[in-house]
Scaffold this motif. Structure first.
Motif, short mmCIF file in Angstrom:
data_model
loop_
_atom_site.label_atom_id
_atom_site.label_comp_id
_atom_site.label_asym_id
_atom_site.label_seq_id
_atom_site.Cartn_x
_atom_site.Cartn_y
_atom_site.Cartn_z
N GLU A 1 -3.54 1.88 0.10
CA GLU A 1 -2.61 1.85 -1.02
C GLU A 1 -3.30 2.06 -2.36
O GLU A 1 -2.66 2.40 -3.35
N SER A 2 -4.61 1.85 -2.38
CA SER A 2 -5.33 1.78 -3.66
C SER A 2 -6.16 3.01 -3.98
O SER A 2 -6.22 3.44 -5.14
N HIS B 1 -5.80 -6.02 7.17
CA HIS B 1 -5.29 -6.21 5.80
C HIS B 1 -6.08 -5.35 4.82
O HIS B 1 -5.51 -4.73 3.91
N GLY C 1 -9.60 -7.60 2.43
CA GLY C 1 -8.48 -8.12 3.22
C GLY C 1 -8.50 -9.63 3.36
O GLY C 1 -7.47 -10.24 3.72
N CYS D 1 -8.37 -11.65 1.11
CA CYS D 1 -7.48 -12.24 0.10
C CYS D 1 -6.20 -12.75 0.75
O CYS D 1 -5.50 -13.60 0.17
N ARG D 2 -5.87 -12.25 1.94
CA ARG D 2 -4.64 -12.65 2.63
C ARG D 2 -4.89 -13.71 3.71
O ARG D 2 -3.98 -14.07 4.44
N GLY E 1 -0.98 -6.33 -3.69
CA GLY E 1 -1.14 -5.55 -2.48
C GLY E 1 -2.04 -4.35 -2.64
O GLY E 1 -2.15 -3.52 -1.72
N LYS E 2 -2.71 -4.25 -3.76
CA LYS E 2 -3.63 -3.13 -3.99
C LYS E 2 -4.57 -3.47 -5.15
O LYS E 2 -4.36 -4.47 -5.86
N GLU F 1 -5.07 -1.71 4.96
CA GLU F 1 -3.77 -1.49 4.31
C GLU F 1 -3.90 -1.51 2.79
O GLU F 1 -3.37 -0.63 2.11
N ILE F 2 -4.63 -2.47 2.26
CA ILE F 2 -4.79 -2.58 0.80
C ILE F 2 -5.49 -1.35 0.23
O ILE F 2 -5.06 -0.79 -0.79
N ALA G 1 -5.48 -8.00 -5.51
CA ALA G 1 -5.09 -7.50 -4.19
C ALA G 1 -4.09 -8.44 -3.54
O ALA G 1 -3.14 -7.99 -2.88
#
Length: 349
Positions: free
Chosen positions: A208-209, A201, A172, A174-175, A96-97, A204-205, A92
């Protein structure tokens, strides 16, 4: 033979009628138990029942501490899940996913193990000594969320979806800077604002996933509170989706029973009491009290260490105070609701 509710297995046959505390006949003698009947006994807060002797070879009886062995057998599954969620965090952060198939490959064996093991307390104790808090926490929240959804009457498929949402709720992070997440002292206001961004975050991830929006909304809303005091949007009550309300309870419970760099773990019963208090304002009261009601029978038979240093075994729940049970220490029976100095320090397998 006398069997604790957590030791029952599908196929066991009742040797006597079972009555609840109000004298209502819950199940009749001769009933062959399956998951539905066992769940019914849990709902009526039945601790022990009499069953006919098991004649099939290899089936353990309650004296063999089958719950302990069940948790032990799942340890390799836990380890795989911990490794899997760690890899999902790395992916991720890099891409980003996450890939749906990677999530399923990691989570499915975990939930399959949870489905066959009814003693949630033993599972949590077995999984509560791992070094990586973030990964341990994600696995615990996935497990607890799955159980809560089942206790709330969700179908197996729905419960697995909620469990998976709990498994991914903190993706999230992870960011978020590792040094902030593992800071031993109190966060500054600026650092706390940074940590709170993990909900955005995560949304958002997961958008996308995964196709199902529910996963993204759980990541976004699991820190919202029923009274509107949570973040990031100050949602309240029914504005928070049900899955996020479930995961919020699992999230708080796991965090409070775990050792962290800035917090010593608290005993599992004490934390249930804390959740009970939160159910009057910050957490969904129906979901929270369903969780508590179904967790309490799991503590019967567990070994405990008292604040006095004594060790004993929980033998009965206290109908007037679920969180301070009757404990046997040697030949003595102690009602800790009447002895404040005899509080529980730790619960063990």
């Amino acid at each position: 033979m006398r069997a604790h509710i957590m030791d029952l297995q599908p196929g066991d046959k009742l040797a006597q009628d079972v009555f609840n505390n109000f004298g209502l006949n819950v199940l009749s003698q001769g009933t062959v138990l399956n998951d539905r009947e066992i769940s019914r006994l849990l709902q009526h807060q039945i601790d022990y029942v009499d069953i006919e002797e098991r004649i099939e070879p290899g089936l353990p009886d309650s004296s063999q501490n089958s719950n302990h062995h069940g948790a032990d057998k799942l340890l390799p599954v836990f380890e795989d899940a911990l490794q899997g969620i760690s890899e999902l965090f790395v992916n991720a952060m890099a891409e980003g996913k996450v890939q749906s198939e990677d999530v399923d490959r990691t989570f499915t064996p975990l939930v399959e193990g949870c489905r066959t093991e009814k003693d949630v307390v033993s599972l949590l104790v077995a999984l509560n000594d791992k070094d990586d808090y973030t990964c341990q926490h994600s696995v615990q929240v996935g497990m607890i969320s799955y159980y809560i959804a089942g206790w709330m009457g969700y179908s197996e498929e729905e419960a697995q979806q909620v469990g998976k949402a709990g498994f991914l709720h903190d993706i999230g992070k992870c960011r978020i800077d590792y040094q902030i997440l593992n800071k031993p002292g109190k966060l500054t206001e600026e650092e706390f604002e940074t940590v709170k961004q993990h909900t955005l975050h995560g949304e958002e991830i997961l958008r996308e996933s995964l196709e199902d929006e529910m996963y993204a909304l759980v990541a976004l809303q699991h820190h919202e509170r029923f009274d509107g005091s949570g973040y990031p949007h100050g949602l309240k009550g029914e504005e928070i989706i049900p899955a996020a309300r479930i995961v919020a309870i699992a999230d708080i419970y796991s965090a409070m029973i775990s050792s962290r760099v800035y917090q010593e773990k608290q005993d599992l019963l004490h934390v249930l009491n804390e959740l009970y208090e939160l159910s009057f304002h910050k957490l969904d009261p129906i979901i929270t009290q369903t969780f508590i009601k179904n967790m309490i029978p799991n503590f019967i038979g567990k070994k405990v260490e008292l604040e006095t240093g004594e060790t004993g075994t929980i033998v009965m729940t206290n109908p007037s105070d679920f969180f301070r049970p009757l404990i046997q220490v040697g030949e003595e029976f102690i009602d800790i609701s009447r002895k404040p100095d005899k509080g529980i320090k730790d619960i063990q397998l």
